[in-house]
Design a protein around this motif. Structure first.
Motif, PDB file in Angstrom:
ATOM      1  N   UNK A  13       8.707   1.793  20.758  1.00 10.83           N
ATOM      2  CA  UNK A  13       8.071   1.664  19.444  1.00 10.83           C
ATOM      3  C   UNK A  13       8.498   0.318  18.868  1.00 10.83           C
ATOM      4  N   UNK A  14       7.521  -0.564  18.630  1.00 10.21           N
ATOM      5  CA  UNK A  14       7.781  -1.893  18.074  1.00 10.21           C
ATOM      6  C   UNK A  14       7.038  -1.992  16.738  1.00 10.21           C
ATOM      7  N   UNK A  15       7.795  -2.203  15.672  1.00  9.96           N
ATOM      8  CA  UNK A  15       7.232  -2.249  14.319  1.00  9.96           C
ATOM      9  C   UNK A  15       7.459  -3.636  13.732  1.00  9.96           C
ATOM     10  N   UNK A  16       6.369  -4.247  13.240  1.00  6.87           N
ATOM     11  CA  UNK A  16       6.447  -5.563  12.609  1.00  6.87           C
ATOM     12  C   UNK A  16       5.868  -5.486  11.203  1.00  6.87           C
ATOM     13  N   UNK A  17       6.639  -5.953  10.235  1.00  2.72           N
ATOM     14  CA  UNK A  17       6.175  -6.033   8.848  1.00  2.72           C
ATOM     15  C   UNK A  17       5.985  -7.505   8.502  1.00  2.72           C
ATOM     16  N   UNK A  18       4.761  -7.865   8.126  1.00  2.00           N
ATOM     17  CA  UNK A  18       4.430  -9.248   7.766  1.00  2.00           C
ATOM     18  C   UNK A  18       4.421  -9.383   6.244  1.00  2.00           C
ATOM     19  N   UNK A  19       5.159 -10.351   5.727  1.00  4.70           N
ATOM     20  CA  UNK A  19       5.231 -10.595   4.283  1.00  4.70           C
ATOM     21  C   UNK A  19       4.796 -12.034   4.014  1.00  4.70           C
ATOM     22  N   UNK A  20       3.804 -12.172   3.134  1.00  3.09           N
ATOM     23  CA  UNK A  20       3.272 -13.492   2.835  1.00  3.09           C
ATOM     24  C   UNK A  20       3.685 -14.034   1.491  1.00  3.09           C
ATOM     25  N   UNK A  21       4.526 -13.302   0.761  1.00  5.01           N
ATOM     26  CA  UNK A  21       4.996 -13.764  -0.542  1.00  5.01           C
ATOM     27  C   UNK A  21       6.509 -13.647  -0.604  1.00  5.01           C
ATOM     28  N   UNK A  22       7.093 -14.482  -1.414  1.00  7.60           N
ATOM     29  CA  UNK A  22       8.519 -14.356  -1.641  1.00  7.60           C
ATOM     30  C   UNK A  22       8.799 -13.045  -2.368  1.00  7.60           C
ATOM     31  N   UNK A  23       9.886 -12.386  -1.985  1.00  5.84           N
ATOM     32  CA  UNK A  23      10.185 -11.087  -2.556  1.00  5.84           C
ATOM     33  C   UNK A  23      11.694 -10.921  -2.655  1.00  5.84           C
ATOM     34  N   UNK A  24      12.096  -9.962  -3.469  1.00  8.85           N
ATOM     35  CA  UNK A  24      13.504  -9.681  -3.715  1.00  8.85           C
ATOM     36  C   UNK A  24      13.786  -8.218  -3.386  1.00  8.85           C
ATOM     37  N   UNK A  25      15.036  -7.923  -3.042  1.00 12.69           N
ATOM     38  CA  UNK A  25      15.518  -6.569  -2.794  1.00 12.69           C
ATOM     39  C   UNK A  25      14.629  -5.803  -1.808  1.00 12.69           C
ATOM     40  N   UNK A  78      14.402 -11.080  12.041  1.00 11.13           N
ATOM     41  CA  UNK A  78      13.621 -11.761  11.019  1.00 11.13           C
ATOM     42  C   UNK A  78      13.232 -13.139  11.535  1.00 11.13           C
ATOM     43  N   UNK A  79      11.950 -13.460  11.436  1.00 16.58           N
ATOM     44  CA  UNK A  79      11.475 -14.764  11.883  1.00 16.58           C
ATOM     45  C   UNK A  79      10.173 -15.086  11.156  1.00 16.58           C
ATOM     46  N   UNK A  80       9.684 -16.291  11.331  1.00 19.83           N
ATOM     47  CA  UNK A  80       8.461 -16.754  10.671  1.00 19.83           C
ATOM     48  C   UNK A  80       7.361 -16.947  11.701  1.00 19.83           C
ATOM     49  N   UNK A  81       6.109 -16.730  11.278  1.00 22.57           N
ATOM     50  CA  UNK A  81       4.948 -16.946  12.147  1.00 22.57           C
ATOM     51  C   UNK A  81       3.771 -17.374  11.296  1.00 22.57           C
ATOM     52  N   UNK A 127      -3.848 -17.257  10.838  1.00 20.46           N
ATOM     53  CA  UNK A 127      -4.989 -17.870  10.126  1.00 20.46           C
ATOM     54  C   UNK A 127      -4.502 -18.966   9.175  1.00 20.46           C
ATOM     55  N   UNK A 128      -3.643 -19.810   9.703  1.00 19.31           N
ATOM     56  CA  UNK A 128      -3.116 -20.962   8.966  1.00 19.31           C
ATOM     57  C   UNK A 128      -2.275 -20.564   7.753  1.00 19.31           C
ATOM     58  N   UNK A 129      -1.803 -19.310   7.768  1.00 22.50           N
ATOM     59  CA  UNK A 129      -0.937 -18.876   6.678  1.00 22.50           C
ATOM     60  C   UNK A 129       0.410 -18.462   7.271  1.00 22.50           C
ATOM     61  N   UNK A 130       1.466 -18.829   6.601  1.00 21.21           N
ATOM     62  CA  UNK A 130       2.809 -18.566   7.090  1.00 21.21           C
ATOM     63  C   UNK A 130       3.291 -17.213   6.578  1.00 21.21           C
TER      64      UNK A 130
END
Length: 573
Positions: free
Chosen positions: A153-165, A186-189, A192-195
């Motif tokens: 089971x491989x789970x990836x959560x993509x976040x496109x905004x800065x967030x806290x807690x 944790x890493x960056x990707x 569609x040209x969005x980080x």
């Protein structure tokens, strides 16, 4: 969505109004209508200063998340009268949409009134924005899925905004064993040209039974900065993944009647501690067998059954299990080590070992196999041999696992087949004798040490007395013709004679190697080799202790050289 002025106004009203409710527990909220995921405040006021504890807020957690809680005591003087109260300030967030109720809460015999909260769904444009900023992507290994078999089971959560807690729910599955394969990555990707910032978790799941396996949804919570109102307040967000249901198959019908081993790969190998071409009667060697599997945990690995082999004594150690994880899941192995001691010259056959397992990639039964092996045992000239060697057993060269059975009755009458129980009994008696001898030696040494302190003997006198006692014990062992006691006493005396600053000797061969006199070494070598070999062969002739004692006399007559003398004490008296 909820104005930040509302909470300040609510708090001010609570502070100004508590005298009129002198005998009540008052509950007030900042908003009775909120959007889902919005936070609002509940203030509970008790009309006195107290340190008795807190109300029971457990009933609140059925429909609300308690994000934060605070407690404060307030005191004021009005027209010369002192008035106090205690307030609990709770920040809440609704768990679902609809009409929700803050239940009646109690404290110190007072109860508050229930309050109805309306939780409204987020507008579509707001939800679309959240889905673009935060989303889950889950990968699961390909079917079929088997009971007790590993699935990834491989789970990836993509976040496109800065967030806290940020927080993720703990991963668990009912009716299955879950093993984390790594810490949360944790890493960056870029998509569609969005980080995006990515949280990745990997787990190995081992279903305990066939049927439906339910993997619950996972929840991500955090706070983002909302600048739409110009105040830059924090906005809580919550994202849920989709629950997953999998069908788990049972054990295939064509699997043999053996331990169920569903794996990606399973191998078996063996190693020997020495060259097999020069194996002699009475000489021990170690056989090490290792089973390695990919996709099985260590406690799923099979055990090897004990196999009695004629004229071969086996002394197995406890198996050693190891387990590790990599990106493909769990990798485990188990190792068996066994000392083998032949009692006759001739040929000894180690039988074939076959372990069935289920290949989860090819979906079929496969076998891990160690082929049968024939070992040739040579005579040991130090130990007397029977006149007729063991008959050679013909070996099949086809590589199959079927071989002719050899009956014990086909051997000559004078060939003895050892009973394993007798061997165990002999070992127990030997260990008891060694324990008794060790205890007597330790007691005698303690008595001599005590006597030396009474008569003010020097350290050198004490060492000489201990060495003399060891030499006397060696003489006693030779008189009793006890091979094990002679070997133990000889090694102990040699260590005391050489001095404590040198490397401790542990075998008769090391005693020979440290003899500086070549003629004495040549004279003692055959008898000490015979003494050592006698311990591994039950049919060896008895040790002639009197003859051996006479041969050992030159050892003590020759004093050790300078390099074997004791070191002077670091702090002389």
């Amino acid at each position: 969505m909820v104005s930040r002025y509302a909470y300040g106004w609510l708090l001010l009203c609570a502070l100004l109004s508590f005298p009129s409710h002198a005998n009540e527990l008052i509950a007030q909220v900042s908003h009775q209508s909120v959007y889902e995921q919005d936070q609002f405040q509940l203030i509970l006021t008790y009309p006195a200063a107290t340190s008795q504890g807190d109300p029971d807020f457990q009933a609140l957690e059925r429909d609300f998340v308690i994000v934060r809680r605070q407690r404060a005591s307030n005191t004021r003087i009005v027209q010369g009268q002192r008035e106090s109260n205690t307030q609990w300030q709770l920040t809440l967030s609704a768990k679902r949409t609809g009409e929700l109720e803050i239940p009646s809460l109690s404290f110190a015999g007072h109860r508050s009134q229930p309050i109805t909260i309306t939780s409204k769904p987020l507008p579509d444009h707001v939800r679309q924005q959240l889905e673009q900023d935060f989303f889950f992507h889950v990968e699961i290994s390909r079917p079929p899925y088997l009971v007790q078999g590993q699935l990834l089971y491989i789970e990836k959560l993509y976040t496109g905004r800065q967030h806290l807690q940020p927080s993720l729910t703990d991963f668990s599955v009912d009716n299955a064993r879950v093993q984390a394969l790594a810490e949360t990555r944790q890493y960056a990707t870029n998509i569609d040209h969005r980080r995006y910032h990515v949280y990745e978790r990997r787990y190995a799941i081992f279903p305990d039974r066939s049927g439906t396996l339910h993997i619950p949804s996972q929840t991500f919570q955090a706070q983002v900065i909302d600048n739409s109102s110009g105040w830059g307040r924090r906005q809580p967000i919550r994202i849920d993944s989709k629950a997953i249901d999998l069908t788990i198959d049972g054990i295939p019908h064509d699997y043999p009647s053996s331990a169920w081993l569903p794996a990606r790969e399973l191998t078996i190998s063996e190693q020997f501690s020495q060259d097999l071409t020069h194996w002699r009667v009475g000489e021990p060697l170690t056989r090490t067998i290792t089973i390695r599997a990919q996709g099985l945990s260590a406690n799923q690995l099979p055990t090897l059954a004990d196999t009695d082999i004629p004229h071969l004594r086996q002394y197995p150690d406890q198996p050693v299990f190891n387990e590790a994880v990599d990106e493909h899941g769990v990798v485990s192995d188990v190792t068996w080590a066994s000392a083998l001691v032949p009692s006759r010259e001739g040929t000894i056959e180690l039988p074939e070992i076959r372990i069935p397992w289920w290949d989860v990639q090819q979906q079929k039964v496969r076998y891990a196999r160690l082929p049968a092996r024939t070992l040739n045992v040579q005579a040991n000239h130090v130990i007397s041999q029977p006149t007729t060697p063991l008959p050679s057993t013909a070996m099949s060269t086809s590589g199959t696992s079927e071989h002719a059975d050899v009956s014990v009755n086909s051997y000559p009458d004078h060939v003895v087949v050892f009973d394993k129980r007798l061997v165990v009994a002999w070992l127990i008696v030997t260990l008891l004798l060694l324990g008794i001898i060790t205890y007597l030696f330790a007691t005698r040494r303690h008595q001599r040490s005590t006597a030396s302190s009474v008569y003010d003997k020097t350290p050198q006198d004490e060492a000489d007395t201990t060495e003399a006692a060891a030499w006397q014990q060696l003489q006693t062992a030779c008189r009793e013709h006890n091979a094990a006691s002679i070997r133990q006493s000889l090694i102990r005396w040699a260590n005391l004679y050489r001095g404590t600053q040198h490397t401790t000797l542990t075998s008769v061969q090391q005693v020979l190697q440290h003899l500086t006199n070549e003629s004495i070494r040549a004279q003692l070598s055959p008898e000490l080799n015979a003494l050592d070999a006698n311990l591994y062969a039950s049919d060896a002739p008895p040790i002639d202790g009197a003859s051996l004692w006479q041969s050992l006399q030159p050892l003590r007559q020759t004093k050790p050289s300078k390099k074997h003398e004791r070191l002077k004490p670091l702090y002389p008296a």
